[in-house]
Design a protein around this motif. Structure first.
Motif, mmCIF file in Angstrom:
data_model
loop_
_atom_site.group_PDB
_atom_site.id
_atom_site.type_symbol
_atom_site.label_atom_id
_atom_site.label_comp_id
_atom_site.label_asym_id
_atom_site.label_seq_id
_atom_site.Cartn_x
_atom_site.Cartn_y
_atom_site.Cartn_z
ATOM 1 N N SER A 35 0.304 -1.287 -0.360
ATOM 2 C CA SER A 35 0.229 -0.348 0.009
ATOM 3 C C SER A 35 0.545 0.998 0.149
ATOM 4 N N SER A 37 0.492 5.399 0.615
ATOM 5 C CA SER A 37 -1.123 6.612 1.112
ATOM 6 C C SER A 37 -0.853 8.124 0.339
ATOM 7 N N HIS A 50 3.885 11.429 -1.196
ATOM 8 C CA HIS A 50 3.487 9.913 -1.170
ATOM 9 C C HIS A 50 4.486 9.429 -0.340
ATOM 10 N N THR A 80 -1.837 -1.504 8.396
ATOM 11 C CA THR A 80 -0.367 -1.193 6.638
ATOM 12 C C THR A 80 0.587 -0.403 7.472
ATOM 13 N N SER A 181 -4.688 9.968 4.356
ATOM 14 C CA SER A 181 -4.600 8.684 4.339
ATOM 15 C C SER A 181 -5.268 7.997 3.809
ATOM 16 N N LYS A 182 -6.157 8.564 2.870
ATOM 17 C CA LYS A 182 -6.387 8.037 0.922
ATOM 18 C C LYS A 182 -5.418 7.139 0.986
ATOM 19 N N PRO A 183 -5.677 5.908 0.958
ATOM 20 C CA PRO A 183 -5.085 4.189 0.347
ATOM 21 C C PRO A 183 -5.209 4.074 -0.818
#
Length: 194
Positions: A35, A37, A50, A80, A181-183
């Motif tokens: 992942s 973020s 990022h 994560t 924190s939008k993954p």
């Protein structure tokens, strides 16, 4: 002719073996996520677009309803682990994807659908988030492929959050840090139908 008959028998046997996970039922699953973020910004002027991508895990349960076209609802605990330069960023959340799937051929299926996420805990270098400037529940999207043999299933999916989810932290140096924190995740999971 014998080769054709042998191939048809193998295909038929494979389809029969996969029927156990293709139908309605409940089970458990777990896997690994790779992942990243979104943006890191601090009051001391440091901005990073990022996070460094890193591994995490997920574990949970699912319910599957239907055969050729199916609805699958999962409830997963996801963790994560990422970093921004030398700052470790850890997020623990509950993911709840609602997926619509289609059996393409034999054991292979394609699925997609929304995922609802609730962040339980977020830490930057061991410090909890002081503030959330977004709603507690966010929405994302999942799309992927599944391969089922007997009661065992393997799926590979891409998952992404739709809306920003900002978390605020105060660092040891006294600066304030905001992280979206939008993954974006690539998730490999193994499931077992009970």
């Amino acid at each position: 002719m014998k080769k054709i008959m042998a191939i048809l028998c193998i295909v038929f046997a494979t389809i029969q073996l996969t029927s156990a996970q293709m139908g309605t039922g409940f089970g458990v699953k777990g896997g690994l996520n790779y992942s990243s973020s979104g943006k890191y910004s601090s009051t001391n002027g440091e901005n990073i677009d990022h996070s460094d991508k890193s591994m995490g895990f997920n574990i949970g349960v699912f319910g599957k309803f239907g055969t050729k076209i199916y609805l699958k609802h999962e409830v997963l605990f996801t963790q994560t682990n990422q970093s921004y330069n030398d700052d470790d960023f850890k997020v623990q959340k509950v993911d709840s994807p609602v997926l619509l799937g289609v059996q393409l051929y034999g054991p292979l299926a394609l699925f997609a659908g929304p995922s609802f996420q609730y962040i339980l805990n977020a830490k930057l270098d061991g410090k909890k988030a002081e503030e959330r400037s977004s709603k507690d529940i966010t929405v994302g999207f999942n799309i992927g492929f599944a391969y089922n043999i007997n009661r065992i299933g393997i799926d590979l999916r891409y998952a992404q959050g739709f809306n920003p989810y900002e978390l605020e932290f105060r660092t040891n140096s006294g600066s304030n840090v905001t992280i979206d924190s939008k993954p974006k995740q690539l998730i490999l999971s193994i499931s077992y139908k009970l």
